[in-house]
Write an enzyme that holds these catalytic residues in place. Structure first.
Site, PDB file in Angstrom:
ATOM      1  N   HIS A 160       0.853  -1.192   0.000  1.00  0.00           N
ATOM      2  CA  HIS A 160       0.000   0.000   0.000  1.00  0.00           C
ATOM      3  C   HIS A 160       0.885   1.237   0.000  1.00  0.00           C
ATOM      4  O   HIS A 160       1.980   1.238   0.580  1.00  0.00           O
ATOM      5  CB  HIS A 160      -0.874   0.054   1.253  1.00  0.00           C
ATOM      6  CG  HIS A 160      -2.127  -0.757   1.180  1.00  0.00           C
ATOM      7  ND1 HIS A 160      -2.685  -1.352   2.294  1.00  0.00           N
ATOM      8  CD2 HIS A 160      -2.952  -1.064   0.145  1.00  0.00           C
ATOM      9  CE1 HIS A 160      -3.786  -1.995   1.950  1.00  0.00           C
ATOM     10  NE2 HIS A 160      -3.969  -1.837   0.660  1.00  0.00           N
TER      11      HIS A 160
ATOM     12  N   CYS B 100      -2.378   2.692   9.183  1.00  0.00           N
ATOM     13  CA  CYS B 100      -3.329   1.657   8.789  1.00  0.00           C
ATOM     14  C   CYS B 100      -4.557   1.637   9.709  1.00  0.00           C
ATOM     15  O   CYS B 100      -5.659   1.316   9.266  1.00  0.00           O
ATOM     16  CB  CYS B 100      -2.654   0.282   8.813  1.00  0.00           C
ATOM     17  SG  CYS B 100      -1.481  -0.006   7.489  1.00  0.00           S
TER      18      CYS B 100
END
Length: 292
Positions: free
Chosen positions: A185, A285
Site C-alpha cells: 500500500h 493503517c
C-alpha cells in the site's frame, strides 16, 4: 540515533526555524476486538506466528489515546466477528471536503468490511457516499496532500480507481506505481508531514525504493524537499505514520526517521505497534482521516 537531550535540542532549533503548527484532526478507528492472523494476504502475515489479541488491543488503545492527548477527535466503528483486519480503518474510505469514496477490497477475506463502513458513514450524517466500481483500498493507497491526491497502484488498488477517485472526489490525482510487495500500500511507503497551504507546498516523507523509477522521478519533481527514508525506516513501518503538521506519530523502532523529521521542525511521538505489525499494519493503517 542521538541521545534524548541531543534530539530535544535538534527539535527546538528546527521548530524555531520552521514553526510547524499542529492542526486538529478528525479520525475514525476500529478496535481490534477480533484481531487475529488467520490467513496471509501480504508478506508480513504468517498464521504460524502467535498473536496476542490483548496486547494488540492495548497497543491500539494507546494509539487512540495518543491522538486524543494531542487534541484530535476520534470516532470508533464497531468491529465485527470474522473480520480480523477491520482494525485497519484506513482501508475503509477516502474523505475529502465531506465527500466519501468507499472501498472495494482486492482480497476476498476483507471484502465484507466495505459495507460495514459504508453504513457507518451513512449513519453518521455523510450524505455524499459513493461505493466504487474499481478496486481501491482507500487511504491505504490514496494520500491527500492538501492540493492533490497521491494514488498508489501495483498490488491492491487498480490504476482505474485513480480516475474514479478524481471524478468522485473532484481533486487532481497523481498515479504512483509500487514495486516492492512488502510495501503493498502507498501508506507503507509514504506519508504527508504537512499539507499544502497558500504559503507553502506539501511536505512528505517516503521510501524511494518502494516505487518504480518513473514514480521516483515524479516524487522528486513534486516534493524536492521531502524527507527520504531508508530501508530500516521502511521495514519497521516508519512510513506508516500520522502527522498533524507538527506531531508525527510513528513506531518506536523508527528512530532514524524520527531524527530526520525532528531536524525539520516536527515532534516525533512514539507508539508500539509491534503486535499489529504482524498483520502488516501500523499507526496509519489503523487511522482513517475525515476531511470536511
Amino acid at each position: 540515533m542521538r541521545n534524548q537531550s541531543q534530539l530535544i535540542a535538534v527539535m527546538r532549533c528546527a521548530y524555531i526555524r520552521y514553526m510547524r503548527v499542529p492542526m486538529p484532526r478528525h479520525y475514525v478507528m476500529c478496535p481490534p476486538r477480533y484481531f487475529a492472523v488467520d490467513y496471509a494476504i501480504n508478506p508480513w502475515m504468517d498464521p504460524d506466528v502467535p498473536v496476542d489479541p490483548e496486547r494488540a488491543l492495548r497497543q491500539w488503545t494507546e494509539l487512540r489515546d495518543t491522538y486524543r492527548r494531542l487534541g484530535h477527535l476520534v470516532d470508533e466503528v464497531e468491529p465485527q466477528p470474522g473480520l480480523p483486519d477491520m482494525v485497519f480503518a484506513a482501508n475503509s474510505g477516502t474523505v475529502v471536503d465531506g465527500r466519501v469514496l468507499g472501498s472495494k477490497f482486492a482480497k476476498p477475506q476483507r471484502a465484507a468490511e466495505a459495507e460495514h463502513f459504508r453504513r457507518w458513514f451513512v449513519e453518521n450524517g455523510f450524505r455524499d457516499v459513493t461505493m466504487p466500481q474499481e478496486t481501491n483500498e482507500a487511504e491505504g493507497d490514496f494520500t491527500w496532500t492538501g492540493l492533490l491526491m497521491l494514488a498508489g497502484a501495483g498490488f491492491r488498488t487498480e490504476p482505474g480507481a485513480h480516475a474514479e477517485a478524481q471524478e468522485v472526489l473532484g481533486v487532481p490525482v497523481v498515479s504512483l506505481r509500487l514495486v516492492d510487495p512488502r510495501y503493498y500500500h502507498l501508506d507503507t511507503a509514504l506519508f504527508v508531514l504537512s499539507e499544502a497551504t497558500d504559503e507553502r507546498p506539501a511536505h512528505i516523507a517516503y521510501y524511494p525504493e518502494a516505487f518504480s523509477p518513473g514514480s521516483q522521478a515524479v516524487l522528486r519533481r513534486l516534493f524536492p524537499d521531502a524527507v527520504v527514508a531508508d530501508a530500516e525506516d521502511a521495514r519497521c513501518f516508519g512510513l506508516n505514520a500520522i502527522s498533524d503538521g507538527r506531531h508525527v506519530v510513528l513506531p518506536v523502532e523508527a528512530t532514524a526517521l524520527a531524527e530526520k523529521v525532528a531536524a525539520q521542525g516536527y515532534e516525533p511521538v512514539f507508539v508500539d505497534i509491534s503486535e499489529l505489525r504482524k498483520a502488516g499494519g501500523g499507526p496509519k493503517c489503523c487511522t482513517l482521516e475525515i476531511r470536511k
